[in-house]
Write a protein that holds these residues in place. Sequence first.
Motif, PDB file in Angstrom:
ATOM      1  N   ILE A   1      -6.070  -8.100   1.293  1.00 10.25           N
ATOM      2  CA  ILE A   1      -5.604  -6.783   1.727  1.00 10.25           C
ATOM      3  C   ILE A   1      -4.156  -6.843   2.201  1.00 10.25           C
ATOM      4  O   ILE A   1      -3.373  -5.933   1.951  1.00 10.25           O
ATOM      5  N   GLN A   2      -3.799  -7.944   2.836  1.00  9.22           N
ATOM      6  CA  GLN A   2      -2.401  -8.097   3.243  1.00  9.22           C
ATOM      7  C   GLN A   2      -1.454  -8.114   2.056  1.00  9.22           C
ATOM      8  O   GLN A   2      -0.316  -7.677   2.148  1.00  9.22           O
ATOM      9  N   ALA A   3      -1.941  -8.620   0.936  1.00 10.98           N
ATOM     10  CA  ALA A   3      -1.102  -8.696  -0.262  1.00 10.98           C
ATOM     11  C   ALA A   3      -0.638  -7.313  -0.704  1.00 10.98           C
ATOM     12  O   ALA A   3       0.416  -7.167  -1.310  1.00 10.98           O
ATOM     13  N   ILE A   4      -1.411  -6.282  -0.379  1.00 13.25           N
ATOM     14  CA  ILE A   4      -1.023  -4.917  -0.774  1.00 13.25           C
ATOM     15  C   ILE A   4       0.311  -4.529  -0.154  1.00 13.25           C
ATOM     16  O   ILE A   4       1.189  -4.006  -0.832  1.00 13.25           O
ATOM     17  N   SER A   5       0.489  -4.797   1.151  1.00 14.90           N
ATOM     18  CA  SER A   5       1.767  -4.453   1.779  1.00 14.90           C
ATOM     19  C   SER A   5       2.878  -5.359   1.264  1.00 14.90           C
ATOM     20  O   SER A   5       4.019  -4.949   1.114  1.00 14.90           O
ATOM     21  N   ARG A   6       2.512  -6.609   1.003  1.00 21.41           N
ATOM     22  CA  ARG A   6       3.537  -7.555   0.565  1.00 21.41           C
ATOM     23  C   ARG A   6       4.130  -7.162  -0.777  1.00 21.41           C
ATOM     24  O   ARG A   6       5.284  -7.397  -1.043  1.00 21.41           O
ATOM     25  N   TRP A   7       3.330  -6.578  -1.651  1.00 25.17           N
ATOM     26  CA  TRP A   7       3.805  -6.276  -3.014  1.00 25.17           C
ATOM     27  C   TRP A   7       4.269  -4.845  -3.185  1.00 25.17           C
ATOM     28  O   TRP A   7       4.566  -4.420  -4.277  1.00 25.17           O
ATOM     29  N   ARG A   8       4.327  -4.061  -2.108  1.00 27.95           N
ATOM     30  CA  ARG A   8       4.730  -2.668  -2.313  1.00 27.95           C
ATOM     31  C   ARG A   8       6.199  -2.618  -2.744  1.00 27.95           C
ATOM     32  O   ARG A   8       6.985  -3.500  -2.444  1.00 27.95           O
ATOM     33  N   HIS A   9       6.546  -1.539  -3.455  1.00 26.65           N
ATOM     34  CA  HIS A   9       7.869  -1.475  -4.054  1.00 26.65           C
ATOM     35  C   HIS A   9       8.922  -1.004  -3.069  1.00 26.65           C
ATOM     36  O   HIS A   9       8.883   0.128  -2.614  1.00 26.65           O
ATOM     37  N   GLY A  10       9.851  -1.897  -2.769  1.00 31.21           N
ATOM     38  CA  GLY A  10      11.058  -1.582  -2.016  1.00 31.21           C
ATOM     39  C   GLY A  10      10.870  -0.666  -0.822  1.00 31.21           C
ATOM     40  O   GLY A  10      10.006  -0.877   0.020  1.00 31.21           O
ATOM     41  N   ASP A  11      11.676   0.368  -0.801  1.00 36.53           N
ATOM     42  CA  ASP A  11      11.877   1.217   0.361  1.00 36.53           C
ATOM     43  C   ASP A  11      10.903   2.363   0.508  1.00 36.53           C
ATOM     44  O   ASP A  11      10.757   2.915   1.578  1.00 36.53           O
ATOM     45  N   GLN A  12      10.311   2.750  -0.615  1.00 39.47           N
ATOM     46  CA  GLN A  12       9.493   3.955  -0.571  1.00 39.47           C
ATOM     47  C   GLN A  12       8.239   3.732   0.239  1.00 39.47           C
ATOM     48  O   GLN A  12       7.565   2.725   0.070  1.00 39.47           O
ATOM     49  N   ARG A  13       7.942   4.703   1.071  1.00 39.23           N
ATOM     50  CA  ARG A  13       6.701   4.549   1.824  1.00 39.23           C
ATOM     51  C   ARG A  13       5.512   4.641   0.877  1.00 39.23           C
ATOM     52  O   ARG A  13       5.493   5.459  -0.035  1.00 39.23           O
ATOM     53  N   ALA A  14       4.547   3.763   1.101  1.00 37.56           N
ATOM     54  CA  ALA A  14       3.376   3.715   0.227  1.00 37.56           C
ATOM     55  C   ALA A  14       2.113   3.730   1.080  1.00 37.56           C
ATOM     56  O   ALA A  14       1.454   2.718   1.239  1.00 37.56           O
ATOM     57  N   PRO A  15       1.783   4.879   1.645  1.00 41.32           N
ATOM     58  CA  PRO A  15       0.639   4.919   2.564  1.00 41.32           C
ATOM     59  C   PRO A  15      -0.703   5.145   1.867  1.00 41.32           C
ATOM     60  O   PRO A  15      -1.733   5.157   2.529  1.00 41.32           O
ATOM     61  N   HIS A  16      -0.691   5.336   0.533  1.00 38.42           N
ATOM     62  CA  HIS A  16      -1.937   5.698  -0.156  1.00 38.42           C
ATOM     63  C   HIS A  16      -3.046   4.678   0.034  1.00 38.42           C
ATOM     64  O   HIS A  16      -4.141   5.001   0.484  1.00 38.42           O
ATOM     65  N   LYS A  17      -2.761   3.441  -0.362  1.00 35.98           N
ATOM     66  CA  LYS A  17      -3.821   2.427  -0.280  1.00 35.98           C
ATOM     67  C   LYS A  17      -4.224   2.136   1.171  1.00 35.98           C
ATOM     68  O   LYS A  17      -5.418   2.078   1.471  1.00 35.98           O
ATOM     69  N   PRO A  18      -3.254   1.958   2.090  1.00 41.16           N
ATOM     70  CA  PRO A  18      -3.671   1.737   3.481  1.00 41.16           C
ATOM     71  C   PRO A  18      -4.555   2.855   4.025  1.00 41.16           C
ATOM     72  O   PRO A  18      -5.575   2.585   4.669  1.00 41.16           O
ATOM     73  N   LEU A  19      -4.200   4.112   3.739  1.00 40.49           N
ATOM     74  CA  LEU A  19      -4.994   5.213   4.292  1.00 40.49           C
ATOM     75  C   LEU A  19      -6.376   5.288   3.646  1.00 40.49           C
ATOM     76  O   LEU A  19      -7.371   5.549   4.317  1.00 40.49           O
ATOM     77  N   MET A  20      -6.432   5.039   2.344  1.00 48.08           N
ATOM     78  CA  MET A  20      -7.739   5.016   1.653  1.00 48.08           C
ATOM     79  C   MET A  20      -8.632   3.936   2.264  1.00 48.08           C
ATOM     80  O   MET A  20      -9.818   4.163   2.539  1.00 48.08           O
ATOM     81  N   LEU A  21      -8.058   2.754   2.489  1.00 45.78           N
ATOM     82  CA  LEU A  21      -8.841   1.642   3.042  1.00 45.78           C
ATOM     83  C   LEU A  21      -9.249   1.908   4.490  1.00 45.78           C
ATOM     84  O   LEU A  21     -10.386   1.626   4.882  1.00 45.78           O
ATOM     85  N   LEU A  22      -8.331   2.465   5.276  1.00 47.08           N
ATOM     86  CA  LEU A  22      -8.668   2.770   6.670  1.00 47.08           C
ATOM     87  C   LEU A  22      -9.812   3.776   6.731  1.00 47.08           C
ATOM     88  O   LEU A  22     -10.724   3.658   7.546  1.00 47.08           O
ATOM     89  N   TYR A  23      -9.751   4.749   5.837  1.00 42.84           N
ATOM     90  CA  TYR A  23     -10.817   5.747   5.783  1.00 42.84           C
ATOM     91  C   TYR A  23     -12.152   5.078   5.435  1.00 42.84           C
ATOM     92  O   TYR A  23     -13.165   5.294   6.104  1.00 42.84           O
TER      93      TYR A  23
END
Length: 290
Positions: free
Chosen positions: A7-29
């Motif tokens: 799961i940590q790998a998801i944040s590590r591989w996110r693209h550059g500067d753009q916020r990418a809250p989709h996967k974290p929020l889906m998983l938190l839910y």
Amino acid sequence: MELLDKIQAISRWRHGDQRAPHKPLMLLYALSQYKKGHERLFKFESEVDDQVKELLVQYGPSRKAYHPEYPFWRLANEKDPFWELKNGEECIPRKSNKDPKKSELIKYNVMAGFDASSYQSLISDPTLIEKIASKLIQDNFPDTLQEELFVRFGFEVDTSTKQRDPNFRKNVLRAYNYRCAVCGFDLALDTVPVGIEAAHIKWKQYSGPCEVSNGIALCSIHHKAFDRGAISLDSEFRIRVSTAVCGGSLVDRLFWDFDTKKVHLPRIERNYPNIRMIEWHLREVFQTSS
Ligand SMILES: [Zn+2]
């Protein structure tokens, strides 16, 4: 590979500067629902579409359209898999990307959730759910929002890894003469400032540097509002108030009265907010009307 590492790998591989809250929020839910005893899989139509969309609207950057179907589908494509789709085989992919449209997910009653072995690890060890949730919240959201998210999802509040950079705080507050750049609030008890904080303009979670030019001194209220995207700055250091800001006469005085007014800038020009950092905040955090 342990689930937490995957799961940590998801944040590590996110693209550059753009916020990418989709996967974290889906998983938190999903994790918050498991904590309440939900079974392994979630139905897209009745359990994800509206629920995750609402989270994206509240905690993601402003976009023309919101796509809760993206993380629901794409989490199954992680290199080290832990997420599984059911009934997805028949869905026809879009032309522009390989994901099916939302209507396909609904038509075929597609379901998704952690795969069986990950689910087993999660329900057999409740502390694992808390650990993963903490990681997701701390890696993706600024300090001012973290507690709210822990409470909102029903996780135990974890402030253990809160990283304070005392020099950043000191240098920013000094540069702004210990006063809120928006409203000028400068309460001190004798010489100790109260309720005045150093905010990052570009979030630490997105590699925003701990430098004065990426900081701004704000009172507690304007700090929270800034991190939540209720206010931002333009390239001429004028305050912008989101059209989403609602409230009574006190909100008028604390927010709308400052709309388009210039912030109190530091005396020294090299300490002014960096334009690139401001642009990031305006693009990725500010709640524009939709
Ligand atoms: Zn203020």
